[in-house]
Structure formats: C-alpha cells, structure tokens
Design an enzyme around this catalytic site. Structure first.
Site, PDB file in Angstrom:
ATOM      1  N   TYR A  70      56.448 -63.891  90.656  1.00  0.00           N
ATOM      2  CA  TYR A  70      55.096 -64.090  90.348  1.00  0.00           C
ATOM      3  C   TYR A  70      54.797 -62.491  89.485  1.00  0.00           C
ATOM      4  CZ  TYR A  70      54.745 -68.323  92.077  1.00  0.00           C
ATOM      5  OH  TYR A  70      55.170 -69.783  92.035  1.00  0.00           O
ATOM      6  N   HIS A 121      45.054 -75.455  89.297  1.00  0.00           N
ATOM      7  CA  HIS A 121      46.373 -75.089  89.798  1.00  0.00           C
ATOM      8  C   HIS A 121      46.249 -73.432  90.568  1.00  0.00           C
ATOM      9  CE1 HIS A 121      48.926 -78.570  87.763  1.00  0.00           C
ATOM     10  NE2 HIS A 121      48.141 -79.102  88.943  1.00  0.00           N
ATOM     11  N   CYS A 132      45.851 -65.315 106.834  1.00  0.00           N
ATOM     12  CA  CYS A 132      44.138 -65.460 107.054  1.00  0.00           C
ATOM     13  C   CYS A 132      43.630 -66.081 105.952  1.00  0.00           C
ATOM     14  CB  CYS A 132      43.924 -64.419 107.726  1.00  0.00           C
ATOM     15  SG  CYS A 132      43.508 -63.007 106.448  1.00  0.00           S
ATOM     16  N   CYS A 160      44.679 -58.774 108.837  1.00  0.00           N
ATOM     17  CA  CYS A 160      45.545 -59.269 109.621  1.00  0.00           C
ATOM     18  C   CYS A 160      46.962 -58.871 109.599  1.00  0.00           C
ATOM     19  CB  CYS A 160      45.488 -61.019 109.572  1.00  0.00           C
ATOM     20  SG  CYS A 160      46.306 -61.641 108.211  1.00  0.00           S
ATOM     21  N   ASN A 223      48.906 -82.106  70.382  1.00  0.00           N
ATOM     22  CA  ASN A 223      49.930 -81.596  71.118  1.00  0.00           C
ATOM     23  C   ASN A 223      51.080 -81.905  70.184  1.00  0.00           C
ATOM     24  OD1 ASN A 223      52.538 -81.535  72.779  1.00  0.00           O
ATOM     25  ND2 ASN A 223      51.355 -81.889  74.754  1.00  0.00           N
ATOM     26  N   PRO A 224      51.963 -81.074  69.733  1.00  0.00           N
ATOM     27  CA  PRO A 224      52.930 -81.268  68.590  1.00  0.00           C
ATOM     28  C   PRO A 224      53.988 -82.439  69.127  1.00  0.00           C
ATOM     29  CG  PRO A 224      53.496 -79.131  69.812  1.00  0.00           C
ATOM     30  CD  PRO A 224      52.033 -79.574  70.260  1.00  0.00           C
ATOM     31  N   ALA A 241      47.949 -75.728  69.347  1.00  0.00           N
ATOM     32  CA  ALA A 241      46.564 -75.420  69.626  1.00  0.00           C
ATOM     33  C   ALA A 241      46.040 -74.358  68.646  1.00  0.00           C
ATOM     34  CB  ALA A 241      46.438 -74.860  71.165  1.00  0.00           C
TER      35      ALA A 241
END
Ligand code: OAD
Length: 254
Positions: A70, A121, A132, A160, A223-224, A241
């Site tokens: 991430y 999302h 916590c 915590c 969308n292509p 886009a």
C-alpha cells in the site's frame, strides 16, 4: 453516432438532469498512470494476488508485505497528476449539479478540484488503527519509489498501540456506511448517471447504475471497452476519460 454527436447528445442530457450522478472506477485514473485492477497487461490483479494483499487474512499473515504494497501504491498516486478528464469533470460542476461517487482510492478527483460525495471503497490516505479504528493523522515518512514487494513495518497507533492499516476496503469487508449511504442516495435521486472507467464487476458499487435506472434515470457509459454494464446502459461512448470529458465540457460551454 459520431463522437461530436455523442458529445452533443450527452451535453443535452446533462442540461436537463438535476442531479447528475457520476460513478468512476480505476479507468478514470488510468491516463494518470495508475494501473487498473483488471484488463490491461500491467493491471494490479494480473500482477498481484488480492488474497495475499487485500484481505484481513492477508494482513494477519504478513502485515509488512501488505503495508509495503500500500505504501508503494500511495507513492505512485502521490507522483501522479490529475489528467484532462479529471480537470474537465471538476469544471463540469459549474454547469451541472453533480454527485461524484468513486470506487477509486486515489485523490486525483480532489486534486483536480472536484468535491467527491463518496469514496465507496475508502481512500489510500485515510489511515486508521486496525484495532481501535482511530484515524491516524501523523505524517508518514516520505518514501523513494520502491519495489511493490518491499516489506515495511506499519506505524503504531498512538492511542492503543495497534497497527495502522490502509483506509482501503478489503475483500470481504463492508463498505464505509456513510459513503455507501451517499452513493445510494445519488443513484436514487439522479436523472442521469455517467459511469466512467469501471468494469462493473464488483458489487455493490456495480449495482448503482441499475438502481439509478429503476428510479427513471438514464445511464451513459464512458469506457473504451465493453463491460458487464454495457448491455444495460442507455448510451455508450467508446473512448477514454481524458478524451471524452474535455469534449463534453467544451460542448456544454465550459
Ligand atoms: P477495473 O480494473 O475492474 O476496470 C477498469 C475499467 O476501466 C475497464 O472497464 C477498462 O476498460 C476501463 N478503462 C481503462 N482505461 C480507461 C480510460 N483511459 N478511460 C476510461 N476507462 C478506461 O476497475 P474498477 O471497475 O474500478 O475494489 O474495479 C472495481 C473494484 O475492483 C476496485 O474499486 C477495487 C477492485 O478490486 C476494491 O479493492 C474493493
């Protein structure tokens, strides 16, 4: 229909609609250099196994691998810039009442100047404690671009002592309640929904266009490629886009 006619037709649909819901997916950010999840040779789920990176089991099995992945994605997004389509969509808000719902966890809509109604999302940058759930607001050390598989220890929660996790909704988790309520409200109320850059495979977000249609709205896909939603939409615009949205803005007079 020619591209100009599609742009004109869509501009007139927008002029009559209040509000206009816009649902975006990973394809919206593709021209900023952020890989989509599916479909392209460098798509994320063709290179990485979501079961090892995007589930709570994956987190418990190997937090350093998940956190490193991430952080790699955060660094990629931080280096990316909104493209002409993001900027045009932000400017469209001066001409239409837009409720923008995104499945994307990047912040490119916001950096282009859009107000996002719902990140269904989650967001890569909304970090919180796994234990916590307190938000984690401390700045992360800037990272040089690194390999996606670099293992990094997640920060520790100052409240915590738990581990800090990304603010991304993992497979099997419920969607953030407030964001989902806003997304459903946008689909219920809109007269028109633009669906941009999503494969329409991941529910419940993929069900929003059908909700809009059940309430009488028209649905237009940008969308292509053909998607799971394509057979059901009222109009397609088979382009990207960054191509479509500036043309649309021009047609609307922006
Ligand atoms: P996908 O990767 O499934 O689909 C991306 C879509 O974008 C495809 O339909 C492409 O044809 C389209 N596309 C590619 N380039 C484009 C461009 N330049 N302009 C417009 N469209 C383009 O992405 P999502 O549908 O967003 O969820 O994926 C849905 C969810 O699956 C994601 O939010 C993520 C993922 O697993 C979670 O992680 C919870």
């Amino acid at each position: 229909m020619s591209t100009t006619n599609i742009a004109k037709t869509l501009a007139s649909l927008i002029a009559e609609a209040d509000p206009v819901a816009v649902l975006t997916g990973a394809g919206m950010s593709a021209e900023s250099g952020i890989p989509t999840f599916r479909g392209q040779h460098n798509s994320l789920w063709s290179q990485f196994d979501p079961q090892q990176l995007a589930t709570t089991d994956a987190w418990h099995a190997d937090k350093a691998l998940v956190w490193g992945w991430y952080r790699w994605r955060m660094a990629m997004v931080q280096q990316a810039k909104p493209h002409a389509g993001h900027l045009a969509l932000a400017k469209l808000a001066a001409h239409a009442n837009i409720a923008l719902v995104t499945q994307n966890v990047d912040d490119l809509h916001e950096r282009a100047g859009s107000r996002v109604s719902a990140h269904v999302h989650g967001s890569l940058f909304a970090l919180r404690c796994f234990d916590c759930a307190q938000a984690y607001a401390q700045a992360l050390k800037p990272l040089k671009p690194h390999a996606a598989t670099l293992r990094l220890t997640p920060p520790t929660c100052p409240h915590c002592g738990g581990d800090i996790r990304p603010g991304f909704v993992w497979f099997g988790e419920t969607l953030p309640e407030y964001a989902w309520a806003r997304a459903e409200a946008a689909a219920d109320r809109c007269d028109l929904m633009l669906v941009i850059g999503t494969s329409g495979l991941v529910y419940p977000a993929a069900g929003l266009p059908a909700v809009a249609q059940q309430h009488g709205a028209k649905v237009v896909e940008i969308n292509p490629e053909d998607t799971a939603l394509s057979p059901h939409v009222d109009m397609h615009w088979r382009t990207t886009a960054a191509d479509a949205l500036p043309q649309l803005l021009k047609e609307i007079g922006g």
